[in-house]
Scaffold this active site. Structure first.
Site, short mmCIF file in Angstrom:
data_model
loop_
_atom_site.label_atom_id
_atom_site.label_comp_id
_atom_site.label_asym_id
_atom_site.label_seq_id
_atom_site.Cartn_x
_atom_site.Cartn_y
_atom_site.Cartn_z
N LYS A 131 0.85 -1.18 0.00
CA LYS A 131 0.00 0.00 0.00
C LYS A 131 0.89 1.24 0.00
O LYS A 131 2.00 1.14 0.54
CB LYS A 131 -0.97 0.01 1.18
CG LYS A 131 -0.40 -0.35 2.57
CD LYS A 131 0.77 0.41 3.14
CE LYS A 131 0.64 1.87 3.43
NZ LYS A 131 1.90 2.43 4.02
N TYR A 216 -4.56 4.02 6.27
CA TYR A 216 -5.05 3.07 7.26
C TYR A 216 -6.38 3.55 7.86
O TYR A 216 -7.27 2.75 8.14
CB TYR A 216 -4.03 2.87 8.39
CG TYR A 216 -2.83 2.06 7.99
CD1 TYR A 216 -2.85 0.67 8.04
CD2 TYR A 216 -1.67 2.68 7.56
CE1 TYR A 216 -1.74 -0.07 7.67
CE2 TYR A 216 -0.55 1.95 7.19
CZ TYR A 216 -0.60 0.57 7.24
OH TYR A 216 0.50 -0.17 6.87
P1 NAD Z 1 12.40 1.67 2.56
O1 NAD Z 1 12.90 3.00 2.19
O2 NAD Z 1 12.82 1.09 3.86
O3 NAD Z 1 12.78 0.61 1.42
C1 NAD Z 1 12.58 0.91 0.06
C2 NAD Z 1 13.37 -0.07 -0.79
O4 NAD Z 1 13.24 0.33 -2.15
C3 NAD Z 1 14.88 -0.06 -0.45
O5 NAD Z 1 15.38 -1.37 -0.54
C4 NAD Z 1 15.46 0.81 -1.56
O6 NAD Z 1 16.80 0.50 -1.86
C5 NAD Z 1 14.54 0.44 -2.74
N1 NAD Z 1 14.54 1.44 -3.80
C6 NAD Z 1 14.63 1.16 -5.10
N2 NAD Z 1 14.62 2.27 -5.82
C7 NAD Z 1 14.54 3.29 -4.95
C8 NAD Z 1 14.51 4.71 -5.10
N3 NAD Z 1 14.54 5.29 -6.32
N4 NAD Z 1 14.42 5.46 -3.98
C9 NAD Z 1 14.34 4.90 -2.77
N5 NAD Z 1 14.37 3.55 -2.56
C10 NAD Z 1 14.47 2.77 -3.65
O7 NAD Z 1 10.80 1.74 2.48
P2 NAD Z 1 9.79 0.71 3.13
O8 NAD Z 1 9.39 1.21 4.47
O9 NAD Z 1 10.32 -0.66 3.01
O10 NAD Z 1 8.51 0.91 2.18
C11 NAD Z 1 8.38 0.21 0.96
C12 NAD Z 1 6.89 0.06 0.64
O11 NAD Z 1 6.29 -0.71 1.67
C13 NAD Z 1 6.11 1.38 0.59
O12 NAD Z 1 5.18 1.34 -0.43
C14 NAD Z 1 5.42 1.45 1.95
O13 NAD Z 1 4.20 2.15 1.90
C15 NAD Z 1 5.18 -0.02 2.22
N6 NAD Z 1 5.13 -0.31 3.66
C16 NAD Z 1 4.07 -0.98 4.14
C17 NAD Z 1 3.98 -1.26 5.49
C18 NAD Z 1 2.81 -2.04 6.00
O14 NAD Z 1 2.68 -2.16 7.22
N7 NAD Z 1 1.97 -2.58 5.14
C19 NAD Z 1 4.97 -0.86 6.35
C20 NAD Z 1 6.09 -0.19 5.84
C21 NAD Z 1 6.15 0.09 4.47
#
Ligand code: NAD
Length: 367
Positions: A131, A216
């Site tokens: 999401k 949420y």
């Molecule tokens: P994060 O920044 O921790 O990780 C992002 C990942 O994408 C990293 O591995 C990064 O290297 C990669 N990436 C690739 N291209 C990129 C770019 N151009 N810029 C930045 N990062 C890039 O983020 P996250 O917290 O893991 O979030 C990722 C997704 O998961 C989002 O869509 C977020 O909404 C979702 N999320 C959902 C929940 C949930 O509880 N459902 C919780 C956290 C995150």
């Protein structure tokens, strides 16, 4: 709207071996766990999802996709994945030739969800996408169309639909335990730090707290009431001099009008800390706090917080295991996930209306 009876059937379903297997091309031998490739080894993909395969019954880690080869090799080694199951963003499409991978789980910044979902579908893989589903209605529609054209499933990572406390609250609301529903309220806010992170860059996030966290509250408004809003009115309040909020909104408050007369009042923010859901009926109330987090959920049903409820167990050992195994079940049984692409699209339509309402300072009627 979420179909609770289908969910109960799903929750009651035992092992995969006992189920009918219409989708022959998924190579679903009894006992075989479906293979997931995780795209994006960040906080959520690596920190939260990958460890959860240990709690799954029908799902396993089968591939990793990352821009960081060394990290991908380390994760692959830790999980006994062969070198052929490590992909970069450039050679990701070669996943089509990997029979170990049934499902691609997109855990990338929001603006990358559409492209990787569409590429995964074209590679013949089912998709679980985080999401918000995408950053626009148009992208969301394109994702649904690509998965339909490839005859692949598309599910959105709405983990609360597999979380015991939320399921208990939904069940009690639908069973009429608090009488006729009148009012819903939810505040979802958590403070952001580093102004350079992608969540605060519009090109990668598509928006601020609403895309990330307010979603949420919106989801809960829909699954707790069981209704679809017919109109929204929103008001944004952001300190644009704060370097975190040069590009995206901090605080946005939105009202949802439901057909039965229920009013939904939601707050989304990036500079406070709150995770709360309250549903008022004409006889009693349901309250959750924290409501939609990773752990520590609490639920009260009655008058004020006088009766705390211990929920029945959810469908999986954890909300994440329930979510991962649900899509595996859906692939095997050839049925739609309870949180399908269409469910994500409904939220995207409302999110676009909320932003429009805030921008134009007007009530927006939803089609
Ligand atoms: P994060 O920044 O921790 O990780 C992002 C990942 O994408 C990293 O591995 C990064 O290297 C990669 N990436 C690739 N291209 C990129 C770019 N151009 N810029 C930045 N990062 C890039 O983020 P996250 O917290 O893991 O979030 C990722 C997704 O998961 C989002 O869509 C977020 O909404 C979702 N999320 C959902 C929940 C949930 O509880 N459902 C919780 C956290 C995150």
């Amino acid at each position: 709207m979420i179909d609770l009876s289908r969910r109960d059937v799903m929750m009651a379903a035992g092992g995969l071996a006992a189920l009918t297997l219409p989708g022959a091309d998924v190579r679903a031998q009894p006992g075989r766990k479906l293979g997931y490739a995780i795209v994006g080894l960040g906080g959520y993909g690596l920190g939260k999802i990958i460890p959860e395969f240990a709690n799954c019954t029908h799902s396993r880690l089968a591939g990793v996709v990352s821009g960081d080869r060394a990290k991908a090799e380390r994760v692959a080694a830790e999980h006994n994945l062969p070198a052929r199951s490590i992909y970069s963003y450039d050679n990701f499409d070669r996943i089509a030739d990997n029979p170990d991978i049934d499902i691609v789980y997109v855990c990338l910044p929001n603006a990358m969800h559409a492209a990787y979902t569409i590429r995964a579908a074209k590679a013949g893989k089912h998709v679980l996408c985080e999401k918000p589903m995408a950053i626009s209605v148009a992208e969301s529609e394109a994702m649904i169309a690509a998965c339909k054209a490839a005859n692949r499933k598309l599910m959105i990572g709405y983990r609360c639909h597999f979380e015991a406390t939320n399921l208990e609250a939904m069940r009690r609301a639908r069973a009429g335990e608090i009488g006729k529903l009148r009012y819903f309220r939810s505040e979802h806010a958590y403070p952001q730090g580093d102004p350079s992170q992608w969540r605060l860059k519009r090109a990668l996030s598509g928006g601020g707290s609403l895309m990330d966290y307010g979603i949420y509250a919106l989801q809960a408004a829909r699954y707790m009431t069981g209704e679809e809003p017919i109109a929204v009115y929103a008001h944004e309040s952001t300190d644009r001099s704060d370097p975190r909020f040069h590009e995206v909104e901090d605080q946005i408050e939105f009202q949802l009008e439901f057909p039965s007369g229920v009013i939904g009042s939601c707050l989304s923010g990036y500079s406070a800390n709150q995770n709360h859901v309250l549903l008022l009926g004409d006889k009693a109330r349901i309250e959750m706090e924290p409501a939609t987090g990773y752990a520590g959920h609490r639920l009260w049903v009655g008058n004020r917080r006088d009766t705390e409820i211990t929920p029945r167990p959810g469908p999986g050992k954890t909300q994440w295991a329930g979510q991962l195994d649900h899509l595996a079940h859906c692939v095997i049984e050839d049925r739609e996930p309870i949180v399908s692409g269409e469910e994500g699209l409904r939220d995207m339509r409302i999110i676009e209306a909320i932003y429009r309402s805030a921008r134009e300072r007007t009530r927006v009627v939803l089609a």
